[in-house]
Design an enzyme around this catalytic site. Structure first.
Site, PDB file in Angstrom:
ATOM      1  N   ASP A 179       0.834  -1.201   0.000  1.00  0.00           N
ATOM      2  CA  ASP A 179       0.000   0.000   0.000  1.00  0.00           C
ATOM      3  C   ASP A 179       0.871   1.255   0.000  1.00  0.00           C
ATOM      4  OD1 ASP A 179      -2.470   1.343   0.102  1.00  0.00           O
ATOM      5  OD2 ASP A 179      -2.384   1.508   2.290  1.00  0.00           O
ATOM      6  N   HIS A 180       0.483   2.251  -0.778  1.00  0.00           N
ATOM      7  CA  HIS A 180       1.140   3.560  -0.793  1.00  0.00           C
ATOM      8  C   HIS A 180       2.654   3.472  -0.967  1.00  0.00           C
ATOM      9  CE1 HIS A 180      -2.208   6.243  -0.126  1.00  0.00           C
ATOM     10  NE2 HIS A 180      -2.677   5.418   0.795  1.00  0.00           N
TER      11      HIS A 180
ATOM     12  N   ASP B 209       1.639   5.401  -5.531  1.00  0.00           N
ATOM     13  CA  ASP B 209       0.918   6.604  -5.133  1.00  0.00           C
ATOM     14  C   ASP B 209       1.629   7.821  -5.712  1.00  0.00           C
ATOM     15  OD1 ASP B 209      -0.495   8.623  -4.028  1.00  0.00           O
ATOM     16  OD2 ASP B 209      -0.148   8.074  -1.936  1.00  0.00           O
TER      17      ASP B 209
ATOM     18  N   GLU C 102      -3.636   5.832  -8.147  1.00  0.00           N
ATOM     19  CA  GLU C 102      -4.529   6.780  -7.478  1.00  0.00           C
ATOM     20  C   GLU C 102      -4.628   8.044  -8.308  1.00  0.00           C
ATOM     21  OE1 GLU C 102      -5.321   8.883  -3.112  1.00  0.00           O
ATOM     22  OE2 GLU C 102      -3.793   7.331  -3.319  1.00  0.00           O
TER      23      GLU C 102
ATOM     24  N   HIS D  74      -7.618  10.085   5.018  1.00  0.00           N
ATOM     25  CA  HIS D  74      -6.778   9.183   5.788  1.00  0.00           C
ATOM     26  C   HIS D  74      -6.747   9.568   7.264  1.00  0.00           C
ATOM     27  CE1 HIS D  74      -4.551   8.576   1.791  1.00  0.00           C
ATOM     28  NE2 HIS D  74      -5.078   7.410   2.097  1.00  0.00           N
TER      29      HIS D  74
ATOM     30  N   HIS E 241     -10.062   4.437  -0.479  1.00  0.00           N
ATOM     31  CA  HIS E 241      -9.120   4.618   0.619  1.00  0.00           C
ATOM     32  C   HIS E 241      -9.815   5.360   1.756  1.00  0.00           C
ATOM     33  CE1 HIS E 241      -4.945   3.901  -1.291  1.00  0.00           C
ATOM     34  NE2 HIS E 241      -5.870   3.226  -1.968  1.00  0.00           N
ATOM     35  N   GLY E 242      -9.251   5.249   2.957  1.00  0.00           N
ATOM     36  CA  GLY E 242      -9.844   5.949   4.091  1.00  0.00           C
ATOM     37  C   GLY E 242     -11.223   5.421   4.420  1.00  0.00           C
TER      38      GLY E 242
ATOM     39  N   SER F  81     -12.339   3.625   6.953  1.00  0.00           N
ATOM     40  CA  SER F  81     -12.702   3.366   8.351  1.00  0.00           C
ATOM     41  C   SER F  81     -13.888   4.222   8.782  1.00  0.00           C
ATOM     42  CB  SER F  81     -11.511   3.647   9.275  1.00  0.00           C
ATOM     43  OG  SER F  81     -10.514   2.665   9.135  1.00  0.00           O
TER      44      SER F  81
ATOM     45  N   THR G 218      -7.422   2.864  10.227  1.00  0.00           N
ATOM     46  CA  THR G 218      -7.655   3.661  11.428  1.00  0.00           C
ATOM     47  C   THR G 218      -8.489   2.916  12.468  1.00  0.00           C
ATOM     48  OG1 THR G 218      -7.498   5.713  10.168  1.00  0.00           O
ATOM     49  CG2 THR G 218      -8.638   5.823  12.285  1.00  0.00           C
TER      50      THR G 218
END
Length: 312
Positions: free
Chosen positions: A81-82, A103, A133, A179, A210-211, A213, A257
């Protein structure tokens, strides 16, 4: 059982979502595999550059492979990831990854295309999928810090050209997520008009959220009641909106998260309530149990429970 993300996305598109979970520790790895096998749900193990630096690339990958030996019915893929070019080169050279993410979203469009295309060419030679992305997410995750004023939504006018020129296998888009624990303020939520237009332009193409949570406020309050000082104005993604996004082409939902908040709550409460104890195994076991329950519920919410049989 290792399964290519490409096969996962082809199977789940429009029907259910794949949880892609960042892991850093043995407890997280074991609990994720326990939950995946228990729910019979396919999942993606995500390793970030920070996680690889923390435990060393070989150690963190060995933990994942050891968990796979213990939970042989688990259906999963391993994803970087990333990553930047150096992280991805190391992952490709070392092997063991079915997918990598480049990324370059903070670059202008032309440089993003150039960097992504180069990674795709190298990865595809090894049958490794590439996630790219387009658009910039706000917030903080690991070493990434993007002020909200610089965050911008993905422009649907660019997605067709970007995918065509790069030949990436999936695309992370900025449609209202962020994020880290300090998510977007206000109530704008996911931008389904953007997701809809992207799906119209790229029918059947895998989109990544993404993000993803939820940032449960009750978890934050419990952390603060145990000595934490986290802000209580944080806001994650509405679970109902995540489920709705699956119908708009979102196949992969990133989670990091929420599992960090869970770790913090379990350990803070344990040492508050048991100040005479110092054995890490006891709260570690409690965390794994809580993590397993949390992920089983996520798999159910994403409608992925029972879908591992599709890959046998």
């Amino acid at each position: 059982m290792l399964v290519s993300p490409k096969l996962m996305f082809e199977n789940c598109y429009g029907k259910y979502g794949i949880a892609a979970v960042n892991v850093f520790t043995m407890e997280q790895v074991l609990a994720l595999f326990r939950a995946g096998e228990k729910a019979s749900a396919p999942f993606i193990v995500q390793l970030t550059p920070k996680a690889r630096n923390y435990a060393s690339p070989g150690m963190v990958l060995a933990m994942v492979n050891a968990a796979a030996d213990l939970y042989k019915d688990a259906v999963f893929a391993i994803h970087l990831d990333h990553g930047d070019e150096s992280h991805i080169k190391d992952a490709l050279d070392s092997g063991g990854y079915q997918s990598v993410m480049i990324d370059a979203s903070h670059d202008d469009f032309a440089n993003n295309v150039k960097r992504t295309k180069r990674i795709v060419q190298n990865a595809h030679e090894l049958n490794v999928c590439v996630e790219a992305e387009l658009g910039v997410l706000g917030g903080v995750e690991d070493d990434i810090s993007i002020e909200e004023k610089y965050a911008k939504y993905t422009n649907p006018d660019e997605v067709e050209r970007f995918v065509s020129e790069t030949q990436c296998d999936s695309l992370a888009v900025a449609v209202g997520t962020s994020h880290g624990a300090y998510k977007f303020s206000g109530n704008q939520g996911l931008q389904f008009d953007i997701l809809s237009e992207i799906q119209d332009r790229l029918p059947g193409f895998p989109i990544v959220l993404h993000g993803g949570s939820a940032v449960n406020l009750q978890e934050i309050k419990r952390i603060n009641n145990s000595g934490g000082i986290l802000g209580e104005d944080a806001s994650g993604v509405d679970p109902d909106e995540v489920v709705k996004s699956i119908g708009y082409g979102v196949v992969k939902i990133n989670i990091a998260t929420d599992t960090r908040l869970l770790w913090t709550r379990v350990h803070r409460e344990f040492f508050r309530d048991s100040p005479d104890l110092f054995d890490p195994v006891i709260p570690g076991s409690e965390y794994m149990d809580a993590y397993e329950e949390f992920m089983v519920n996520k798999f159910k919410m994403f409608k992925a429970n029972g879908k591992a049989k599709n890959f046998n």
